[in-house]
Each structure stands twice: as C-alpha cells, then as structure tokens.
Design a protein around this motif. Structure first.
Motif, mmCIF file in Angstrom:
data_model
loop_
_atom_site.group_PDB
_atom_site.id
_atom_site.type_symbol
_atom_site.label_atom_id
_atom_site.label_comp_id
_atom_site.label_asym_id
_atom_site.label_seq_id
_atom_site.Cartn_x
_atom_site.Cartn_y
_atom_site.Cartn_z
ATOM 1 N N ILE A 27 0.752 -1.168 0.026
ATOM 2 C CA ILE A 27 0.077 0.153 0.161
ATOM 3 C C ILE A 27 0.811 1.257 -0.015
ATOM 4 O O ILE A 27 0.770 2.187 -0.768
ATOM 5 C CB ILE A 27 -1.010 0.074 1.405
ATOM 6 N N THR A 29 -4.606 -6.193 -11.427
ATOM 7 C CA THR A 29 -4.043 -5.381 -10.565
ATOM 8 C C THR A 29 -3.389 -4.256 -11.324
ATOM 9 O O THR A 29 -3.406 -3.047 -10.974
ATOM 10 C CB THR A 29 -2.909 -6.039 -9.718
ATOM 11 N N GLY A 49 -5.656 -1.774 -13.144
ATOM 12 C CA GLY A 49 -6.248 -0.896 -12.004
ATOM 13 C C GLY A 49 -5.295 0.162 -11.531
ATOM 14 O O GLY A 49 -5.529 1.306 -11.507
ATOM 15 N N GLN A 66 -8.993 9.778 -3.212
ATOM 16 C CA GLN A 66 -8.915 8.739 -4.174
ATOM 17 C C GLN A 66 -7.685 8.239 -4.225
ATOM 18 O O GLN A 66 -7.480 7.111 -4.529
ATOM 19 C CB GLN A 66 -9.173 9.787 -5.725
ATOM 20 N N LEU A 125 -7.594 5.642 -1.463
ATOM 21 C CA LEU A 125 -8.306 4.468 -1.783
ATOM 22 C C LEU A 125 -7.613 3.628 -2.988
ATOM 23 O O LEU A 125 -7.654 2.536 -2.830
ATOM 24 C CB LEU A 125 -9.716 4.952 -2.450
ATOM 25 N N SER A 126 -6.925 4.293 -3.912
ATOM 26 C CA SER A 126 -6.453 3.641 -4.958
ATOM 27 C C SER A 126 -5.226 2.642 -4.520
ATOM 28 O O SER A 126 -4.994 1.611 -4.966
ATOM 29 C CB SER A 126 -6.052 4.476 -6.235
ATOM 30 N N VAL A 142 -4.817 1.534 -1.517
ATOM 31 C CA VAL A 142 -5.371 0.569 -0.460
ATOM 32 C C VAL A 142 -5.558 -0.686 -1.424
ATOM 33 O O VAL A 142 -5.303 -1.599 -1.270
ATOM 34 C CB VAL A 142 -6.370 1.048 0.415
ATOM 35 N N ALA A 143 -6.387 -0.365 -2.451
ATOM 36 C CA ALA A 143 -6.837 -1.319 -3.357
ATOM 37 C C ALA A 143 -5.760 -2.125 -4.124
ATOM 38 O O ALA A 143 -5.943 -3.176 -4.277
ATOM 39 C CB ALA A 143 -7.851 -0.920 -4.418
ATOM 40 N N TYR A 144 -4.695 -1.037 -4.464
ATOM 41 C CA TYR A 144 -3.525 -1.651 -5.236
ATOM 42 C C TYR A 144 -2.797 -2.669 -4.296
ATOM 43 O O TYR A 144 -2.207 -3.947 -4.797
ATOM 44 C CB TYR A 144 -2.697 -0.484 -5.936
ATOM 45 N N PHE A 179 -3.846 -4.528 -1.563
ATOM 46 C CA PHE A 179 -4.546 -5.878 -1.458
ATOM 47 C C PHE A 179 -4.437 -6.589 -2.570
ATOM 48 O O PHE A 179 -4.190 -7.800 -2.594
ATOM 49 C CB PHE A 179 -5.948 -5.468 -0.872
ATOM 50 N N ALA A 180 -4.438 -6.008 -3.884
ATOM 51 C CA ALA A 180 -4.374 -6.785 -5.076
ATOM 52 C C ALA A 180 -3.025 -7.389 -5.184
ATOM 53 O O ALA A 180 -3.051 -8.380 -5.638
ATOM 54 C CB ALA A 180 -5.179 -5.932 -6.250
#
Length: 405
Positions: free
Chosen positions: A18, A151, A154, A167, A170-171, A173-175, A177-178
């Motif tokens: 992250i 991944t 995204g 934003q 959030l990007s 965090v998503a990245y 975890f992916a």
C-alpha cells in the motif's frame, strides 16, 4: 502452503504494498503539468517506488511463509527478479504517460506489467534452495497471472485518473490488497515436497540466508516509508511567501496579480503599450475568428474543451499539451496552430513553447533572465516567460503604466 504464515509479516507485506503504491501513484499524479525534465524524473521515481513496493512485499511474504529449516535464497535469481519488476513497471508507466493513451495501449501495458509481476514472483521462487523440491498447481499459476494483470490495469487507470488525496489513498489500498492477493494466490498453489530418494540438496551459486534477506528487506521498508512520508509534504509550488519588501522590489519581486490595483481603463484603451497585439506579429495576414473550443485526445476519442477553461498550452513535439487547471491533455494542434486559433486578447505566447491565458495568471516573478507566471485552478502550475516577453506580460497584467506628460 498458506497454513502457518506469520500473520504479522503478512499484514506488514500488505502495508508495504500500500505504501509503495501510494508513493508511486503520488509521484505520477504530479507528472502532468511539469516540464519534460521533471516529467522524466517523476516517472523514474514512480517506477522505482512501485517496483520496490512490489518486490519488498514479495519477500516480506516469503519471510512470513513456513519454509523448511536451512532454506537459503540464491542471490542471482533474487536480483534478476527485482530487475524484471523495475523494467516492466518503468516501460508500462512510460507507455501510458505519452499523451492520452487509447484503451488498447492501456490494456497492452497492463498485460505487460501483470506478466512481469508474475514473472518476478516465480523467478524469486526459483531462487529458493534447500532440502526440498518445488511444484506448482497450474490452475493457481493462471489465476495468479490474471490477478496480476487485473492489478496492473487498476494501477494504470489510477495513474491516468485525476487524483486527489482521498482517491489516491483508496487507489493505493486497493492496489496493495490486489498485489498481495496475487502473491498469496501463487503461494497457495506452491508445494514443497521431499527430494527424490538418493538426491542431495546443493546450492548452485552465491546464496543468502533468511537473516541476510531480512536485513535487506528492512532497509527497503525504510526507503518506502521515507518515500511515503516525503510524498505527504505539500508541493512547495503551491506555497507563496509574500511580503512588503518583495512587492517593493519589482522587477525582482514576486507579485500577486490579485493584489495589484487595475490600471486606468482609459490608459488601457489609449496606450499602445497596453493594447493587445496579434500573436502572429507584424506583416502576417489577418487571423480568422478565434476558436471557441480546443480538441483534446482521450482514451475513447477526441473531446473538446471551452477555450475559456484553458490555462496554458505547451509545445510537445508536433503536438501540444493543454492544461485546464487540473491536468494536461494532448491536443493535435501544433503550438503555432494553437497560437493562430486562440483569441490574442485573452492568450499570450510568453515563450516559444508556451501560451498562457492572462486572465488566469495569479503570480508573476522574475527568475534568471526571464520570469515565471503561475496559473490558477485546482492544480496551480507555473509557466516560464522568455526575456523578450516580460514587458508584454507586465503590460497585459497592468504592471506598466504611462507616466503623466
């Protein structure tokens, strides 16, 4: 193979991914609206932190795995795995940083980056050496590659999006975890089995112990954390130190346009120094009516933006980059065509490679032989002014007044 993982190291690996993603995306968010040299520097920094984050997350995850006693890491495959990661991240970011890339180019870059991340993982796995043999489930390998590609897509979309603080977080965090999901999916399909009877474990080449790898990983974690903290520092370009002494020191001063009283309207209409002049210069044929809109290239085609929203236009080879106060977008016009199409009463070519909308100028400052102006918007940016254009810019901003005769 997921049973027995150290939960604290697993959590640390996710956090590292992250932080690396946040730092990398934060640097890419600053790329638009910067000069070419800064563009390349920021692109290299973004690729570095993303690659370091991916690689470090991978090996923190390896340290979390319940590997057999006596397992060592071969140095050459471990280094090669990082080089693969850094190379594919850099190439992918470069491909999508040129203009407004079409969907096909974004998808191609995502496939390249995803396959590169998966290759980094399995080359790193090949670097394990010990009293065991390694096998992989084919279905899990395919699934891990698909997760890596998704991944990467995204992440590249986050690169291209307009990023604010929320934003961006959030990007990232998503990245994180992916990327971690890809790693642990691949680990779930890995099986360590006893070696065949009669074979003896041997190490081919230079090897490093888990303790040595831990020191390297700890150092890289520190680098990522330092980069993350530095990325939180506000952009100094958005800070303006304004004092009475600097205002009194014009032309070496920094002057806020909003603080300058408007020039006398009658003088502005009668003085040849304040009257707007055509950008094309003396001797050129009369220009056509100014274009009310400018074309810009998007991933899904050509869009048009109102010229009133344009802050600046910057030459980029045979094309231009149009800044709307938030980001730059590619325009198919050349700088000369943009100069001819835009209203000379609103726009001034302040440099051979730059045109600015004078109504959006909020700051002008002498710098070296020339000057710089800052333009307003959600993402303020600065544009250089050539020495030959300083007088015209100051006149258009009301900084030059006629003396009473």
């Amino acid at each position: 193979m997921l049973e027995g993982h150290d939960p604290y190291l697993v959590a640390l690996s996710v956090v590292i991914a992250i932080l690396g993603g946040y730092t990398g995306f934060g640097l890419t968010a600053r790329i638009r609206g910067t000069p070419d040299a800064s563009h390349r520097l920021l692109l290299a920094g973004a690729a570095f932190f993303l690659a370091i984050g991916i690689w470090t997350m991978h090996f923190v995850g390896m340290l979390a795995a319940p590997l057999p006693a006596g397992t060592v890491y071969l140095v050459l495959p471990t280094i090669v795995s990082f080089l693969i990661c850094a190379l594919v991240v850099g190439i992918s970011l470069f491909f999508v940083s040129v203009g407004e890339p079409p969907v096909f180019r974004v998808l191609s870059s995502a496939v390249l980056l995803g396959v590169g991340i998966a290759s980094m993982h399995y080359v790193g796995m090949h670097g394990l050496s010990g009293n065991f043999a390694m096998t992989h489930d084919g279905a899990m390998v395919v699934l891990s590659v698909l997760i890596a590609i998704a991944t990467a897509y995204g992440g590249l979309r986050a690169f291209l999006a307009r990023q604010g603080g929320v934003q961006l977080a959030l990007s990232a965090v998503a990245y994180g975890f992916a990327v971690s999901g890809m790693h642990y999916t691949a680990m779930a399909g890995m099986h360590l089995v006893p070696p065949s009877q009669g074979s003896h474990p041997h190490v081919e080449g230079l090897a490093a112990s888990s303790q040595m790898l831990s020191l390297v990983v700890a150092l890289l974690c520190f680098v990522i954390a330092a980069g993350f903290l530095l990325s939180l520092v506000p952009d100094p370009r958005k800070k303006v130190a304004e004092t009475t002494d600097t205002v009194a020191a014009i032309p070496q001063a920094t002057v806020r346009v909003a603080d300058i009283p408007p020039a006398d309207s009658s003088a502005a209409t009668t003085s040849p120094r304040l009257r707007p002049t055509p950008l094309g210069g003396i001797g050129q044929p009369p220009r056509s009516a100014p274009a009310p809109r400018m074309p810009v290239e998007g991933a899904d085609g050509t869009h048009f933006i109102d010229s009133a929203d344009v802050r600046s236009v910057r030459a980029d080879a045979h094309y231009t980059k149009v800044h709307d106060g938030t980001r730059e977008r590619m325009c198919p016009w050349s700088i000369s065509e943009a100069e001819a199409q835009l209203d000379p009463g609103l726009f001034v070519r302040v440099h051979r490679s730059h045109i600015v909308a004078m109504a959006h100028v909020t700051l002008v400052r002498k710098e070296g032989d020339g000057a710089i102006v800052e333009l307003d918007g959600p993402s303020p940016h600065r544009v250089p002014v050539s020495r030959a254009k300083i007088a015209e810019v100051k006149a258009r901003l009301g900084l030059v007044r006629r003396h009473a005769s």
